[in-house]
Design a protein around this motif. Structure first.
Motif, short mmCIF file in Angstrom:
data_model
loop_
_atom_site.label_atom_id
_atom_site.label_comp_id
_atom_site.label_asym_id
_atom_site.label_seq_id
_atom_site.Cartn_x
_atom_site.Cartn_y
_atom_site.Cartn_z
N LEU A 100 0.84 -1.19 0.00
CA LEU A 100 0.00 0.00 0.00
C LEU A 100 0.87 1.25 0.00
CD1 LEU A 100 -2.58 1.73 0.48
CD2 LEU A 100 -2.27 1.26 2.93
N ARG A 101 1.88 1.26 0.84
CA ARG A 101 2.76 2.43 0.91
C ARG A 101 3.45 2.68 -0.43
NH1 ARG A 101 4.97 5.17 5.14
NH2 ARG A 101 4.52 3.56 6.68
N ALA A 102 3.89 1.59 -1.09
CA ALA A 102 4.53 1.74 -2.39
C ALA A 102 3.58 2.32 -3.42
CB ALA A 102 5.05 0.38 -2.85
N ILE B 273 0.93 4.25 -2.79
CA ILE B 273 0.66 5.64 -2.42
C ILE B 273 1.82 6.53 -2.87
CG2 ILE B 273 0.42 7.25 -0.50
CD1 ILE B 273 -1.09 5.05 1.01
N GLU B 274 3.04 6.10 -2.55
CA GLU B 274 4.20 6.92 -2.90
C GLU B 274 4.32 7.10 -4.42
OE1 GLU B 274 7.45 5.02 -0.92
OE2 GLU B 274 6.92 5.87 1.04
N ALA B 275 4.04 6.05 -5.17
CA ALA B 275 4.09 6.16 -6.63
C ALA B 275 3.04 7.14 -7.13
CB ALA B 275 3.89 4.80 -7.28
N SER B 276 1.86 7.08 -6.55
CA SER B 276 0.77 7.95 -7.02
C SER B 276 1.00 9.41 -6.66
CB SER B 276 -0.57 7.47 -6.43
OG SER B 276 -0.62 7.71 -5.04
N GLU B 277 1.87 9.65 -5.67
CA GLU B 277 2.12 11.02 -5.23
C GLU B 277 3.40 11.62 -5.83
OE1 GLU B 277 -0.02 10.82 -0.82
OE2 GLU B 277 2.16 10.72 -0.97
N THR B 278 4.14 10.83 -6.58
CA THR B 278 5.45 11.31 -7.04
C THR B 278 5.37 12.27 -8.22
OG1 THR B 278 5.68 9.32 -8.39
CG2 THR B 278 6.76 9.32 -6.25
N GLY B 279 4.33 12.16 -9.03
CA GLY B 279 4.28 13.04 -10.19
C GLY B 279 2.87 13.22 -10.71
N ALA B 280 2.65 14.32 -11.40
CA ALA B 280 1.33 14.62 -11.92
C ALA B 280 0.92 13.66 -13.02
CB ALA B 280 1.30 16.06 -12.44
N ASP B 281 1.91 12.96 -13.62
CA ASP B 281 1.58 12.09 -14.74
C ASP B 281 1.19 10.68 -14.33
OD1 ASP B 281 4.11 11.50 -13.84
OD2 ASP B 281 4.90 11.02 -15.83
N TYR B 282 1.28 10.35 -13.02
CA TYR B 282 0.85 9.01 -12.60
C TYR B 282 -0.67 8.95 -12.72
CZ TYR B 282 0.97 4.51 -10.24
OH TYR B 282 0.87 3.17 -9.97
N PRO B 283 -1.23 7.94 -13.42
CA PRO B 283 -2.63 8.00 -13.83
C PRO B 283 -3.65 7.51 -12.81
CG PRO B 283 -1.60 6.08 -14.78
CD PRO B 283 -0.52 6.81 -14.04
N ALA B 284 -3.20 7.09 -11.64
CA ALA B 284 -4.13 6.60 -10.62
C ALA B 284 -3.95 7.39 -9.33
CB ALA B 284 -3.89 5.11 -10.35
N PRO C 36 3.34 -0.77 -8.46
CA PRO C 36 3.00 0.54 -9.04
C PRO C 36 3.09 0.56 -10.56
CG PRO C 36 4.41 0.83 -7.12
CD PRO C 36 4.39 -0.63 -7.41
N GLN C 37 4.03 -0.21 -11.13
CA GLN C 37 4.12 -0.29 -12.59
C GLN C 37 2.85 -0.89 -13.18
OE1 GLN C 37 7.66 -2.30 -14.11
NE2 GLN C 37 8.84 -1.62 -12.33
N ALA C 38 2.37 -1.96 -12.56
CA ALA C 38 1.18 -2.63 -13.07
C ALA C 38 -0.06 -1.75 -12.94
CB ALA C 38 0.97 -3.95 -12.31
N LEU C 39 -0.20 -1.06 -11.80
CA LEU C 39 -1.34 -0.15 -11.64
C LEU C 39 -1.29 0.96 -12.67
CD1 LEU C 39 -3.85 0.91 -10.25
CD2 LEU C 39 -2.37 1.98 -8.52
N LYS C 40 -0.11 1.45 -12.95
CA LYS C 40 0.03 2.51 -13.96
C LYS C 40 -0.47 2.04 -15.32
CE LYS C 40 3.49 5.77 -15.79
NZ LYS C 40 3.38 5.51 -17.24
#
Length: 204
Positions: free
Chosen positions: A19-21, A23-34, A183-187
């Motif tokens: 979950l933490r991974a 969340i961190e991926a989703s907060e790292t950049g505006a281009d993360y799609p989830a 995070p790669q798969a969710l993206k």
């Protein structure tokens, strides 16, 4: 115009390291799609709930203990719909889901498993890996299907198993790969790039 981020729920039962991974991926950049919009647990003591709150993410608890499976899943489904959830990630969610729930979310719900599926399905994975003497293990992100750990495979990562490996050392190495892979798969899912063709997934 930046497309809207897909509202994603993460279902947990425990510590929430994946979950933490996410969340961190989703907060790292505006281009993360989830965007992680909801963290739902079947256990009120799940440590991952605190991680979600630290990040200002809405949490919910629907206790599964003593509930019939269909009723529990129906309650979860209703909550997810009421929150406008589009995608679901299972991250250490220790419940078998009913076929009706899986069908309702099929193609929109993914899971991560700590082995190279179809090998070592189920629990006690790392102990079984070491006992079997395999030289390579890893982790798998797959779509959730009614059969446990059998949905179409999205991504995998490998981890070597040295002769002196223990279940604990393998678990630590695999978890590190999980935190990168999920995070790669969710993206890819949120971008609409995954196409299910029978038991196979191709990048669309």
């Amino acid at each position: 115009m930046i497309p809207a981020k897909r509202r994603t729920a993460v279902l947990i039962s425990g510590r929430g390291s994946n979950l933490r991974a996410l969340i961190e991926a989703s907060e790292t950049g505006a281009d993360y799609p989830a965007r992680i919009a909801l963290v739902l647990s079947n256990k009120p003591e799940a440590e991952g709930l605190a991680i979600a709150r630290e990040h200002g993410i809405e949490t919910a608890v629907i206790e599964s203990k003593g509930k019939e499976r269909a009723a529990f899943d129906a309650e979860m489904h209703a909550l997810l719909q009421s929150k406008g959830i589009e995608l679901v990630c299972l991250a250490g969610f220790m419940r078998l889901l009913t076929p009706d729930f899986v069908q309702a979310w099929y193609g929109r719900m993914i899971n991560i498993h700590p082995s190279l599926l179809p090998a070592f399905k189920g629990t006690q994975v790392h102990e079984r890996v070491v006992a079997a003497g395999v030289r390579v293990t890893g982790c798998t992100v797959h779509f959730v299907s009614p059969e446990m750990d059998e949905g179409p495979i999205i991504l995998q990562a490998t981890v070597p198993v040295p002769p002196d490996a223990t279940a604990e050392s393998v678990a630590a190495a695999v978890l590190e790969q999980e935190h990168a892979l999920y995070p790669q798969a969710l993206k890819l899912l949120a971008e609409g790039k995954l196409v299910i063709e029978g038991q196979r997934v191709r990048l669309g």
